[in-house]
Design an enzyme around this catalytic site. Structure first.
Site, mmCIF file in Angstrom:
data_model
loop_
_atom_site.group_PDB
_atom_site.id
_atom_site.type_symbol
_atom_site.label_atom_id
_atom_site.label_comp_id
_atom_site.label_asym_id
_atom_site.label_seq_id
_atom_site.Cartn_x
_atom_site.Cartn_y
_atom_site.Cartn_z
ATOM 1 N N ARG A 126 8.621 -9.351 -2.162
ATOM 2 C CA ARG A 126 8.251 -10.558 -1.683
ATOM 3 C C ARG A 126 8.790 -11.383 -3.031
ATOM 4 N NH1 ARG A 126 5.283 -11.542 2.861
ATOM 5 N NH2 ARG A 126 3.894 -10.423 1.908
ATOM 6 N N ILE A 139 -0.724 13.371 8.867
ATOM 7 C CA ILE A 139 -0.831 14.512 9.857
ATOM 8 C C ILE A 139 0.630 14.729 10.326
ATOM 9 C CG2 ILE A 139 -1.089 15.316 12.685
ATOM 10 C CD1 ILE A 139 -3.677 13.406 12.396
ATOM 11 N N LYS A 193 5.503 1.459 12.851
ATOM 12 C CA LYS A 193 6.041 1.955 14.141
ATOM 13 C C LYS A 193 6.548 1.127 14.862
ATOM 14 C CE LYS A 193 1.659 1.238 12.483
ATOM 15 N NZ LYS A 193 1.266 1.575 11.829
ATOM 16 N N GLY A 229 -4.096 4.982 4.960
ATOM 17 C CA GLY A 229 -4.326 4.618 3.189
ATOM 18 C C GLY A 229 -2.595 5.335 2.197
ATOM 19 N N GLY A 246 -11.806 -3.893 4.113
ATOM 20 C CA GLY A 246 -10.263 -3.919 4.869
ATOM 21 C C GLY A 246 -9.714 -2.873 5.265
ATOM 22 N N LYS A 269 2.000 3.824 18.896
ATOM 23 C CA LYS A 269 2.279 5.358 18.255
ATOM 24 C C LYS A 269 2.652 6.392 19.363
ATOM 25 C CE LYS A 269 -0.813 4.105 14.070
ATOM 26 N NZ LYS A 269 -2.276 4.279 14.248
ATOM 27 N N THR A 292 1.242 -1.199 -0.276
ATOM 28 C CA THR A 292 0.099 0.129 -0.129
ATOM 29 C C THR A 292 0.881 1.088 0.161
ATOM 30 O OG1 THR A 292 -1.871 -1.363 1.401
ATOM 31 C CG2 THR A 292 -1.915 1.302 1.187
ATOM 32 N N VAL A 293 1.868 1.328 0.894
ATOM 33 C CA VAL A 293 2.454 2.475 0.545
ATOM 34 C C VAL A 293 3.545 2.616 -0.056
ATOM 35 C CG1 VAL A 293 3.826 4.011 2.990
ATOM 36 C CG2 VAL A 293 2.647 2.434 3.643
HETATM 37 N N1 LIG Z 1 -1.262 0.999 5.310
HETATM 38 C C1 LIG Z 1 -1.099 2.103 5.733
HETATM 39 O O1 LIG Z 1 -2.057 3.320 5.668
HETATM 40 C C2 LIG Z 1 0.272 2.883 6.694
HETATM 41 C C3 LIG Z 1 -0.372 4.085 7.178
HETATM 42 C C4 LIG Z 1 0.573 4.424 8.410
HETATM 43 C C5 LIG Z 1 1.897 3.925 8.124
HETATM 44 N N2 LIG Z 1 1.507 2.568 7.666
HETATM 45 C C6 LIG Z 1 3.142 1.285 7.726
HETATM 46 O O2 LIG Z 1 3.755 0.650 6.417
HETATM 47 C C7 LIG Z 1 5.135 -0.031 6.416
HETATM 48 C C8 LIG Z 1 4.287 -0.801 5.505
HETATM 49 O O3 LIG Z 1 2.866 -1.013 5.827
HETATM 50 P P1 LIG Z 1 2.023 -1.538 3.813
HETATM 51 O O4 LIG Z 1 0.446 -1.272 4.522
HETATM 52 O O5 LIG Z 1 1.676 -0.415 2.744
HETATM 53 O O6 LIG Z 1 1.956 -3.189 3.780
HETATM 54 P P2 LIG Z 1 1.143 -3.801 2.645
HETATM 55 O O7 LIG Z 1 0.837 -3.076 2.325
HETATM 56 O O8 LIG Z 1 1.579 -5.302 3.866
HETATM 57 O O9 LIG Z 1 3.069 -4.226 1.919
HETATM 58 C C9 LIG Z 1 4.133 -4.770 2.552
HETATM 59 C C10 LIG Z 1 5.495 -4.842 1.285
HETATM 60 O O10 LIG Z 1 6.373 -5.485 1.972
HETATM 61 C C11 LIG Z 1 6.993 -6.479 1.248
HETATM 62 N N3 LIG Z 1 7.712 -7.332 1.630
HETATM 63 C C12 LIG Z 1 6.947 -8.528 2.352
HETATM 64 N N4 LIG Z 1 8.033 -9.728 3.389
HETATM 65 C C13 LIG Z 1 9.347 -8.549 2.494
HETATM 66 C C14 LIG Z 1 10.723 -9.577 2.240
HETATM 67 N N5 LIG Z 1 10.896 -9.967 3.604
HETATM 68 N N6 LIG Z 1 11.326 -8.541 1.481
HETATM 69 C C15 LIG Z 1 11.126 -7.463 0.829
HETATM 70 N N7 LIG Z 1 10.249 -6.680 1.303
HETATM 71 C C16 LIG Z 1 8.881 -8.093 1.524
HETATM 72 C C17 LIG Z 1 5.688 -6.608 0.745
HETATM 73 O O11 LIG Z 1 6.094 -7.342 -0.784
HETATM 74 P P3 LIG Z 1 4.419 -8.515 -1.543
HETATM 75 O O12 LIG Z 1 3.607 -6.906 -1.955
HETATM 76 O O13 LIG Z 1 5.435 -9.002 -2.701
HETATM 77 O O14 LIG Z 1 3.768 -9.547 -1.171
HETATM 78 C C18 LIG Z 1 4.478 -5.833 0.183
HETATM 79 O O15 LIG Z 1 5.701 -5.174 -0.948
HETATM 80 C C19 LIG Z 1 4.008 -0.892 7.850
HETATM 81 O O16 LIG Z 1 4.781 -0.347 8.745
HETATM 82 C C20 LIG Z 1 2.656 -0.168 8.592
HETATM 83 O O17 LIG Z 1 2.917 0.021 9.656
HETATM 84 C C21 LIG Z 1 1.089 1.647 6.643
#
Ligand SMILES: NC(=O)c1ccc[n+]([C@@H]2O[C@H](COP(=O)([O-])OP(=O)(O)OC[C@H]3O[C@@H](n4cnc5c(N)ncnc54)[C@H](OP(=O)(O)O)[C@@H]3O)[C@@H](O)[C@H]2O)c1
Length: 441
Positions: free
Chosen positions: A46, A138, A107, A304, A189, A207, A14-15
Site C-alpha cells: 500500500r 507446520i 485462509k 510469525g 501483538g 483453517k 509481516t509475511v
Molecule cells: N502474520 C502471520 O503470522 C500469518 C500467519 C499465517 C498466515 N498469514 C496470512 O498472511 C497474509 C498476510 O498477513 P500479514 O500478517 O503479513 O499481514 P500485514 O502485516 O498486515 O501485511 C499486509 C500487507 O499487504 C499490503 N496491502 C494492503 N492493502 C494492499 C493493497 N490494496 N495493495 C497492495 N498491498 C496491500 C500492506 O501494505 P503496507 O505495508 O504498505 O500497509 C502490507 O504490506 C494474510 O492472509 C494472513 O492471514 C499471516
C-alpha cells in the site's frame, strides 16, 4: 542451471517481508538444490516509502497488485495481502486467469472462495498452493495432500489459533482472568485491537474448512461449521478443569461419522496426560487419525514472519521443481457436497458448571432434570468460592449462588442441552450453565 523462477510478491507486511528475508538469506542454497535461481521481479504494497527491513532495490514496484499479478515475466504470483475480498481476491483471480502460478497464505480468501479459485487454477493448468494458510510452519497441507494421500482420514483436529492458546495457557498458569490476559496479548501483538476473529473461533474455522476439504475430499461452506469461541471461559472453568485433570484448549475438530461430517470449533476439555494438552502458548498442533498411517501429531509455530515465510517458500520450491498437485488433491469438480452431521447426535462426556441459587431442593431438582434425559453423572462437586484477596475463606452456600461442577458419563449433545434448558427454566440457577465438551482423544 535452468531458467530462473520469477516471483511477484504482493503484500510486504509481516509475511511478505519475512519471505524476502528468507529468499535473500538462502539464495545460494536454494539455487544449488533447485538448479535454478529464484528471482523477485516485482513487489506491491500500500505504502511505497515504508521501511521494511529488506532490500527492495532492483525490484520493480507496482502500486496495483492486479497489475503485478498479470505482469509479463512473472511466473509465480505470491499473495500476502490478506482478506477474503478486495485486492487479494482480485489479484489472485487475475493471476490465475493470466496462467500464473499462485502461492498464498490467505485462509480467509480460500475458506470463502477456495473452490472457485481451485477450478480456475485447474482450468489454466497452474498451481494454487497454500501451505502457510493453516498452522504456519507446520507442513499440514503437504502431509494431507502428499504423505497421507493413500489413507482414509477418520478425524483431524488441532490447536489452530495461537492467540487463543496463549490466552488459555496464561489463564491456567498465572491464575488470571480472560479479560486481563487478553489485554496482555493485545499489548504483545498476539491479538488484534478487535480480537473477535481470533477469540470468537472464526480464524480456527477458516483453517478447519481447508483441512476438512483436504482430509475428506468434500466442499465445506464456512457457515456450516459450528463455532464457539473462548470468551465464555472463566477462571472458575480453568481451575475446575485443573482439579479434574483436564486442560481447556480451543480445538478445531472434523470427524467423519455415519451421518456425515461433524466439523466444529469449540473449547474442549483434554486430559492433562494427552500430547495435545502439552501444546502451550502460541504454538499450534494438528492431529490426524488415518486408517493406515495411524495417529500423527504435528506441532510447531503457527504464525510469525519466519515460520510463515518458511511455509510460503516451500510452496514456491514445489513450483520451481515442477511438482504441481490439484489445490484440494483431487479435481475441485470431484469434491463431494458437504453432508453435515447433526451436532445433537454427538456422543461424548460433558463438563458443566452451574451457578446454583441458595434455594431448598435446588440440587435435587438439577439431579432430576439430568435423570429425566438419562444423563448419568460421573462426578458432582460443589466448589468453594475463591476467597477475596486477604479476606477470610468462604464456606460453600454462604449467601450467594454456589458453583457446582458436574461431569457426565457419555451421553448425546441433545440430551445434555435439553437437561440444561430445563434446569434454567426451573429458575434454580443464577446464570446460563457453562457446558464444555470433553474430547475423546
Ligand atoms: N502474520 C502471520 O503470522 C500469518 C500467519 C499465517 C498466515 N498469514 C496470512 O498472511 C497474509 C498476510 O498477513 P500479514 O500478517 O503479513 O499481514 P500485514 O502485516 O498486515 O501485511 C499486509 C500487507 O499487504 C499490503 N496491502 C494492503 N492493502 C494492499 C493493497 N490494496 N495493495 C497492495 N498491498 C496491500 C500492506 O501494505 P503496507 O505495508 O504498505 O500497509 C502490507 O504490506 C494474510 O492472509 C494472513 O492471514 C499471516
Amino acid at each position: 542451471m535452468k531458467e530462473p523462477l520469477t516471483l511477484g510478491i504482493a503484500g510486504l507486511g509481516t509475511v511478505g517481508a519475512g519471505l524476502l528475508h528468507l529468499l535473500e538469506t538462502h539464495a545460494p542454497h536454494l539455487a544449488e538444490t533447485l538448479g535454478r535461481q529464484i528471482e523477485v521481479k516485482g513487489v506491491s504494497a500500500r505504502t511505497r516509502g515504508k521501511s521494511r527491513g529488506v532490500a527492495l532495490d532492483n525490484i520493480k514496484w507496482f502500486d496495483d497488485p492486479v497489475k503485478l499479478a498479470t505482469a509479463p515475466g512473472i511466473d509465480v504470483f505470491v499473495e500476502l495481502i490478506g482478506g477474503d475480498e478486495g485486492p487479494a481476491r482480485a489479484s489472485v483471480e487475475a493471476a490465475l486467469n493470466a496462467k500464473k502460478h499462485v502461492v498464498t497464505a490467505n485462509k480467509a480468501l480460500l475458506a470463502r472462495h477456495g473452490m472457485e479459485l481451485a477450478r480456475l487454477a485447474e482450468k489454466n493448468g497452474v498451481a494454487l498452493n497454500f501451505e502457510a494458510a493453516v498452522a504456519g510452519a507446520i507442513p499440514v497441507i503437504k502431509t494431507l495432500r502428499e504423505s497421507l494421500a493413500a489413507n482414509r482420514v477418520r478425524r483431524i483436529y488441532g490447536i489452530l489459533n495461537g492467540t487463543c492458546n496463549f490466552i488459555l495457557t496464561k489463564m491456567e498458569q498465572e491464575h488470571r482472568s480472560f479479560e486481563d490476559v487478553l489485554k496482555e496479548a493485545q499489548a504483545k501483538g498476539y491479538a488484534e485491537a478487535d480480537p473477535t476473529f481470533d477469540i470468537g473461533g472464526f480464524d480456527t474455522a477458516h483453517k478447519l474448512a481447508l483441512l476438512t476439504s483436504l482430509a475428506f475430499g468434500t466442499k465445506i461452506p464456512i457457515d456450516q461449521i459450528h463455532v464457539e469461541g473462548i470468551q465464555s471461559i472463566t477462571a472458575a472453568d480453568i481451575e475446575a478443569a485443573d482439579e479434574l485433570d483436564f486442560r481447556i484448549k480451543l480445538l478445531g475438530v472434523a470427524i467423519e461419522t455415519e451421518s456425515g461430517i461433524e466439523a466444529r470449533v469449540n473449547p474442549s476439555m483434554v486430559p492433562k496426560d494427552s500430547a495435545i494438552a502439552e501444546v502451550s502458548g502460541v504454538t499450534n498442533c494438528v492431529a490426524i487419525d488415518s486408517d493406515f498411517a495411524g495417529n500423527l501429531l504435528l506441532v510447531g509455530p503457527g504464525a510469525g514472519a519466519k515460520a510463515t515465510a518458511s511455509a510460503v517458500a516451500s510452496d514456491i520450491l514445489d513450483i520451481a521443481r515442477g511438482d504441481l498437485i490439484a489445490p484440494f488433491m483431487m479435481p475441485a469438480s470431484k469434491l463431494k457436497p458437504y453432508k453435515r452431521a447433526r451436532l445433537g447426535q454427538h456422543q461424548g462426556a460433558y463438563y458443566v458448571r452451574l451457578s446454583v441459587l441458595d434455594k431448598p431442593g435446588a440440587m435435587a431438582a438439577i439431579a432430576k432434570r439430568m435423570g429425566d434425559r438419562e444423563v448419568s453423572l460421573e462426578s458432582i462437586v460443589q466448589r468453594r468460592p475463591r476467597a477475596a484477596a486477604g479476606g477470610p475463606e468462604q464456606r460453600p452456600g454462604a449467601g450467594g449462588p454456589a458453583t457446582v461442577v458436574l461431569v457426565t458419563h457419555e451421553t448425546t449433545e441433545e440430551a445434555i442441552r435439553k437437561a440444561l434448558e430445563a434446569i434454567e427454566n426451573d429458575g434454580k440457577v443464577a446464570a446460563r450453565p457453562q457446558m464444555i465438551r470433553i474430547e475423546q482423544l
